[in-house]
Scaffold this active site. Structure first.
Site, PDB file in Angstrom:
ATOM      1  N   ALA A 175       8.203 -15.613   7.280  1.00 26.37           N
ATOM      2  CA  ALA A 175       7.944 -16.950   7.556  1.00 26.37           C
ATOM      3  C   ALA A 175       7.464 -17.076   9.064  1.00 26.37           C
ATOM      4  CB  ALA A 175       9.013 -17.843   7.423  1.00 26.37           C
ATOM      5  N   VAL A 205       9.330 -11.390   9.358  1.00 27.97           N
ATOM      6  CA  VAL A 205       8.083 -11.203   9.656  1.00 27.97           C
ATOM      7  C   VAL A 205       7.198 -12.546   9.315  1.00 27.97           C
ATOM      8  CG1 VAL A 205       7.880  -8.768   8.969  1.00 27.97           C
ATOM      9  CG2 VAL A 205       7.511 -10.177   7.326  1.00 27.97           C
ATOM     10  N   SER A 206       6.213 -12.722  10.168  1.00 23.94           N
ATOM     11  CA  SER A 206       5.504 -13.766   9.964  1.00 23.94           C
ATOM     12  C   SER A 206       4.508 -14.023   8.903  1.00 23.94           C
ATOM     13  CB  SER A 206       4.569 -14.059  11.383  1.00 23.94           C
ATOM     14  OG  SER A 206       5.442 -14.027  12.520  1.00 23.94           O
ATOM     15  N   THR A 207       3.804 -13.053   8.301  1.00 23.06           N
ATOM     16  CA  THR A 207       3.006 -13.185   7.318  1.00 23.06           C
ATOM     17  C   THR A 207       3.616 -12.168   6.035  1.00 23.06           C
ATOM     18  OG1 THR A 207       1.377 -11.443   8.128  1.00 23.06           O
ATOM     19  CG2 THR A 207       1.032 -13.903   8.655  1.00 23.06           C
ATOM     20  N   GLN A 247       2.362  -8.338   6.822  1.00 19.75           N
ATOM     21  CA  GLN A 247       3.546  -7.598   7.678  1.00 19.75           C
ATOM     22  C   GLN A 247       4.507  -7.014   6.988  1.00 19.75           C
ATOM     23  OE1 GLN A 247       4.059 -10.712  10.280  1.00 19.75           O
ATOM     24  NE2 GLN A 247       2.665  -9.998  11.984  1.00 19.75           N
TER      25      GLN A 247
END
Length: 164
Positions: free
Chosen positions: A37, A10-12, A15
């Site tokens: 990341a 996941v990006s953040t 999430q």
């Protein structure tokens, strides 16, 4: 013993990778590594750990291709590196499975598209630079030493400034 391992990203921190983990577990993954990341960063400690655990005959499964790597050339290189180590690759959403002829074909097409894109970028860059040179423009950053600063430096007692 051949293992099927999953990778989720996941990006953040806001999430959650729960849906990815659920899909990977349903696909038979014995363990799922998860990173938080951005797709733009290359720092993926869990992915690095997973890659160090994979052995010949194992399978790496991702929920979607962009969860493994964002830029297509990097993704292709990662899958090629896996193939060289005898590790199979599957992407659930895109139904890509490099253990099948069809999956290998799809990945070969991706590779050809990535090479085509790189060549187009290079050609456009060369055309743009040639057009700029024809207009006597020089690319890059403006010089820090402006003409005025060079004149001032020449007036200094021990000036050894070269002019471009």
């Amino acid at each position: 013993m051949k293992l099927t391992s999953g990778y989720a990203r996941v990006s953040t921190a806001e999430q959650t990778a729960d849906s990815q983990r659920d899909a990977l577990n349903a696909a038979g993954c014995s363990r799922v590594w998860t990173d938080t990341a951005s797709g733009a960063t290359t720092s993926r400690p869990q992915l690095n750990d997973l890659l160090s655990h994979l052995r010949d005959g194992d399978t790496l499964v991702v929920w979607r291709l962009d969860r493994l790597d964002r830029p297509l050339p990097h993704l292709l290189q990662t899958v090629e590196d896996l193939d060289e180590r005898g590790i199979e690759f599957r992407s659930l959403t895109e139904s890509i499975d490099t253990t099948t002829s069809g999956g290998k074909l799809i990945f070969s097409i991706f590779g050809a598209l990535a090479e085509f894109e790189r060549n187009l970028i290079r050609e456009r860059t060369e055309v743009g630079l040639a057009a700029a040179r024809a207009r006597w423009r020089i690319g890059g950053r403006p010089p820090k030493m402006t003409a005025n600063k060079i004149r001032q430096a020449h007036k200094m007692p021990s000036c050894k400034v070269r002019t471009p």
